[in-house]
Design a protein around this motif. Structure first.
Motif, mmCIF file in Angstrom:
data_model
loop_
_atom_site.group_PDB
_atom_site.id
_atom_site.type_symbol
_atom_site.label_atom_id
_atom_site.label_comp_id
_atom_site.label_asym_id
_atom_site.label_seq_id
_atom_site.Cartn_x
_atom_site.Cartn_y
_atom_site.Cartn_z
ATOM 1 N N ILE A 20 0.838 -1.198 0.000
ATOM 2 C CA ILE A 20 0.000 0.000 0.000
ATOM 3 C C ILE A 20 0.874 1.250 0.000
ATOM 4 N N ILE A 21 1.920 1.242 0.814
ATOM 5 C CA ILE A 21 2.832 2.389 0.865
ATOM 6 C C ILE A 21 3.538 2.574 -0.471
ATOM 7 N N LYS A 22 3.964 1.491 -1.090
ATOM 8 C CA LYS A 22 4.636 1.596 -2.388
ATOM 9 C C LYS A 22 3.710 2.200 -3.437
ATOM 10 N N LYS A 23 2.478 1.737 -3.495
ATOM 11 C CA LYS A 23 1.522 2.262 -4.476
ATOM 12 C C LYS A 23 1.206 3.724 -4.187
ATOM 13 N N ALA A 24 1.056 4.072 -2.918
ATOM 14 C CA ALA A 24 0.763 5.461 -2.554
ATOM 15 C C ALA A 24 1.925 6.369 -2.927
ATOM 16 N N SER A 25 3.142 5.920 -2.715
ATOM 17 C CA SER A 25 4.288 6.756 -3.065
ATOM 18 C C SER A 25 4.404 6.909 -4.580
ATOM 19 N N LYS A 26 4.132 5.857 -5.333
ATOM 20 C CA LYS A 26 4.147 5.968 -6.795
ATOM 21 C C LYS A 26 3.071 6.943 -7.262
ATOM 22 N N TYR A 27 1.898 6.852 -6.659
ATOM 23 C CA TYR A 27 0.805 7.749 -7.013
ATOM 24 C C TYR A 27 1.162 9.187 -6.651
ATOM 25 N N GLY A 28 1.797 9.388 -5.495
ATOM 26 C CA GLY A 28 2.208 10.726 -5.067
ATOM 27 C C GLY A 28 3.233 11.324 -6.009
ATOM 28 N N VAL A 29 4.200 10.548 -6.443
ATOM 29 C CA VAL A 29 5.209 11.028 -7.396
ATOM 30 C C VAL A 29 4.531 11.367 -8.711
ATOM 31 N N PHE A 30 3.607 10.525 -9.149
ATOM 32 C CA PHE A 30 2.879 10.794 -10.393
ATOM 33 C C PHE A 30 2.116 12.112 -10.296
ATOM 34 N N MET A 31 1.441 12.337 -9.176
ATOM 35 C CA MET A 31 0.678 13.581 -9.000
ATOM 36 C C MET A 31 1.609 14.786 -8.932
ATOM 37 N N LEU A 32 2.758 14.649 -8.302
ATOM 38 C CA LEU A 32 3.726 15.744 -8.213
ATOM 39 C C LEU A 32 4.243 16.109 -9.592
ATOM 40 N N VAL A 33 4.627 15.120 -10.386
ATOM 41 C CA VAL A 33 5.123 15.375 -11.742
ATOM 42 C C VAL A 33 4.011 15.986 -12.582
ATOM 43 N N ARG A 34 2.826 15.486 -12.438
ATOM 44 C CA ARG A 34 1.692 16.020 -13.204
ATOM 45 C C ARG A 34 1.423 17.482 -12.846
ATOM 46 N N LYS A 35 1.535 17.793 -11.562
ATOM 47 C CA LYS A 35 1.304 19.165 -11.111
ATOM 48 C C LYS A 35 2.392 20.099 -11.638
ATOM 49 N N MET A 36 3.608 19.607 -11.744
ATOM 50 C CA MET A 36 4.725 20.430 -12.241
ATOM 51 C C MET A 36 4.531 20.767 -13.710
ATOM 52 N N PHE A 37 3.949 19.881 -14.492
ATOM 53 C CA PHE A 37 3.843 20.093 -15.925
ATOM 54 C C PHE A 37 2.494 20.647 -16.379
ATOM 55 N N THR A 38 1.564 20.802 -15.488
ATOM 56 C CA THR A 38 0.290 21.405 -15.877
ATOM 57 C C THR A 38 0.310 22.878 -15.517
#
Length: 69
Positions: free
Chosen positions: A49-67
């Motif tokens: 669960i922690i691994k998936k949450a961290s992957k999702y968090g990194v994805f959201m961070l990268v997405r926020k940087m490029f939008t």
């Protein structure tokens, strides 16, 4: 089909073999029980669960940087 034994040595050998097979099967059952108990420990549930949450968090961070805001 029941085997027919010609002497006691054949019978004893077969009984020893069957006893060894039974003991091996029992040890395999005990091993499966231990593995099952290990699979149910909270750490084994939390880690994925922690691994998936961290992957999702990194994805959201990268997405926020490029939008654009």
């Amino acid at each position: 089909m029941k085997p027919s034994y010609t002497n006691f040595n054949d019978l004893e050998t077969d009984l020893k073999r069957l006893n060894l097979e039974r003991r091996i099967a029992w040890e395999e059952i005990k091993l499966l029980k231990t593995e099952f108990k290990d699979d149910l420990t909270p750490y084994n549930w939390i880690e994925p669960i922690i691994k998936k949450a961290s992957k999702y968090g990194v994805f959201m961070l990268v997405r926020k940087m490029f939008t654009k805001h």
